[in-house]
Write an enzyme that holds these catalytic residues in place. Sequence first.
Site, short mmCIF file in Angstrom:
data_model
loop_
_atom_site.label_atom_id
_atom_site.label_comp_id
_atom_site.label_asym_id
_atom_site.label_seq_id
_atom_site.Cartn_x
_atom_site.Cartn_y
_atom_site.Cartn_z
N GLU A 19 0.96 -1.02 -0.15
CA GLU A 19 0.05 -0.16 0.06
C GLU A 19 0.78 1.28 0.09
O GLU A 19 1.77 1.43 0.75
CB GLU A 19 -0.94 -0.09 1.36
CG GLU A 19 -2.27 0.48 1.22
CD GLU A 19 -2.97 -0.46 0.08
OE1 GLU A 19 -2.95 -0.09 -1.17
OE2 GLU A 19 -3.73 -1.45 0.62
N HIS A 20 0.36 2.29 -0.92
CA HIS A 20 1.20 3.58 -0.99
C HIS A 20 2.43 3.29 -1.58
O HIS A 20 3.45 3.98 -1.01
CB HIS A 20 1.24 4.21 0.46
CG HIS A 20 -0.14 4.77 0.63
ND1 HIS A 20 -0.66 5.91 0.23
CD2 HIS A 20 -1.19 4.58 1.64
CE1 HIS A 20 -1.89 6.20 0.58
NE2 HIS A 20 -2.17 5.11 1.37
N GLY A 110 -15.75 5.64 -2.12
CA GLY A 110 -14.90 6.09 -1.08
C GLY A 110 -14.62 5.01 0.10
O GLY A 110 -14.35 5.11 1.05
N GLY A 112 -12.41 2.28 -0.45
CA GLY A 112 -11.18 1.77 -0.42
C GLY A 112 -11.08 0.53 -1.50
O GLY A 112 -10.27 -0.31 -1.42
N LEU A 113 -12.29 0.39 -2.18
CA LEU A 113 -12.39 -0.81 -3.34
C LEU A 113 -12.30 -0.36 -4.50
O LEU A 113 -12.48 -1.03 -5.57
CB LEU A 113 -13.58 -1.51 -2.98
CG LEU A 113 -14.22 -2.17 -1.45
CD1 LEU A 113 -15.32 -2.77 -1.36
CD2 LEU A 113 -12.79 -3.34 -1.17
N SER A 115 -13.69 2.24 -6.54
CA SER A 115 -14.92 2.42 -7.32
C SER A 115 -14.30 3.59 -8.49
O SER A 115 -15.04 3.16 -9.56
CB SER A 115 -16.20 3.29 -6.37
OG SER A 115 -15.60 4.37 -5.74
N SER A 116 -13.76 4.43 -8.23
CA SER A 116 -13.19 5.42 -9.25
C SER A 116 -12.63 4.69 -10.27
O SER A 116 -13.00 5.29 -11.65
CB SER A 116 -12.18 6.47 -8.34
OG SER A 116 -12.79 6.99 -7.19
N ASP A 167 -4.76 0.73 -8.85
CA ASP A 167 -6.38 0.41 -9.22
C ASP A 167 -6.53 0.13 -10.60
O ASP A 167 -7.36 -0.74 -10.89
CB ASP A 167 -7.20 1.51 -8.44
CG ASP A 167 -7.04 1.99 -7.28
OD1 ASP A 167 -6.11 1.41 -6.48
OD2 ASP A 167 -7.03 3.16 -6.71
N TYR A 217 -4.17 12.11 1.38
CA TYR A 217 -3.60 11.17 0.23
C TYR A 217 -2.42 12.22 -0.59
O TYR A 217 -1.28 11.89 -0.48
CB TYR A 217 -4.66 10.73 -0.78
CG TYR A 217 -4.00 9.83 -1.83
CD1 TYR A 217 -3.88 8.50 -1.47
CD2 TYR A 217 -3.45 10.43 -2.89
CE1 TYR A 217 -3.24 7.40 -2.36
CE2 TYR A 217 -2.76 9.37 -3.79
CZ TYR A 217 -2.80 8.08 -3.60
OH TYR A 217 -2.01 7.17 -4.49
C1 GLA Z 1 -5.60 4.43 -3.68
C2 GLA Z 1 -4.98 5.09 -4.82
C3 GLA Z 1 -3.76 3.93 -5.59
C4 GLA Z 1 -2.89 3.45 -4.30
C5 GLA Z 1 -3.54 3.42 -3.11
C6 GLA Z 1 -2.45 3.28 -1.88
O1 GLA Z 1 -6.31 3.36 -4.02
O2 GLA Z 1 -6.02 5.16 -5.79
O3 GLA Z 1 -3.08 4.50 -6.47
O4 GLA Z 1 -2.07 4.61 -4.19
O5 GLA Z 1 -4.39 4.25 -2.79
O6 GLA Z 1 -1.85 2.09 -2.12
#
Ligand code: GLA
Length: 356
Positions: A19-20, A110, A112-113, A115-116, A167, A217
């Site tokens: 993550e990140h 929003g 964390g799955l 959707s965007s 994503d 973020y």
């Molecule tokens: C969101 C962002 C991704 C990634 C994660 C963290 O989902 O869209 O690009 O940076 O956070 O891992």
Amino acid sequence: MPLERSRAFAPGRVNLIGEHTDYNQGLALPFAIGPGVTVCAATWPPGSPGEQRVSVYARDLDERDEFPLTEPAPAPGWRAFARGTVGELTRAGFPLVGARLQITGELALGAGLSSSAALEVALCLVLSELGSRACPDRARTATRLDVARLCARVENEWVGAQTGLLDQLASLYGAPDTALRIDFRTLDIEPVPLRLGDWRLVLLDSGERHVHASSGYNERRDECAQACRRLGVESLREARAEAIAGLPEPLRRRALHVFEENQRVIEAVCALRADDLETIGRLLNASHRSLRDNYEVSTPAVEDAADRLLGAGASGARLIGGGFGGNVLGLFGPGVQLPAGAYEVRPGAGAHLLES
Ligand code: GLA
């Protein structure tokens, strides 16, 4: 022009670990999930006055938008996605036609799955398909990587979230029973079998929602860029542990998270190949602690959801996605009862066009 139709589905994703790391040219291990976003499109009936326009109906929100096909103006909220996808496809030279779009989704926004990204990818597939059917002589092909990059530009330049490619790549390249080891320096994507046997991966919603354009973020991304400047490296992938130790706070902890998270992805891939799910549980816990204490993207509601999963006997639990709310992932061994509200997720197929 005869009436043309197209329809596409793009799934959400769960990031198993890493993550990140995407915008730091690091490593991640996501998989696509069953729920996602479907976009249906049809050209306007011949001779209709709207022919050079795009109309959009977001069915779940019961809201509408309409804008010109050429040079759509920016707009806030969900409207940025269709406008941005039309704008970016046009800029990249794809032939487009006026269309009526309908969006339906199964992913909470929003949460964390992703959707965007699912929305951007489905819009991109449907609009480019409709354009090439209507203008076959100007049709262009795009690789999935091209689509991912284009969607990321929609997110960065139209939606205002400086997110990476995690994503979009997970949504586009996902496959059943498979996680994807993504190297964001080379953009190599390697399928890794995700054999769960009697184990279960589950999600528990913290109930809190985030918007990356206004959560912390973009600030985290900026802190990583500051750390790179101080270390004299192009990305945190190149940063060495000894040099990270000399950074001022909070940059030291941000860079340390990225450094160790990349190592955890490598260990997780080895553990999956060895069917060692106990180790995956331990890595999920270590990732969560680092996201909470070093990267500081957890919240009390997220901690509560993680505690409920661990309290119910999960072998590991961690926040997923950008943080600041959303779902928490838990890994449960055979026979352990899930806590109330938790539901199972399985790796599923990537984005695709549907019969229209
Ligand atoms: C969101 C962002 C991704 C990634 C994660 C963290 O989902 O869209 O690009 O940076 O956070 O891992």
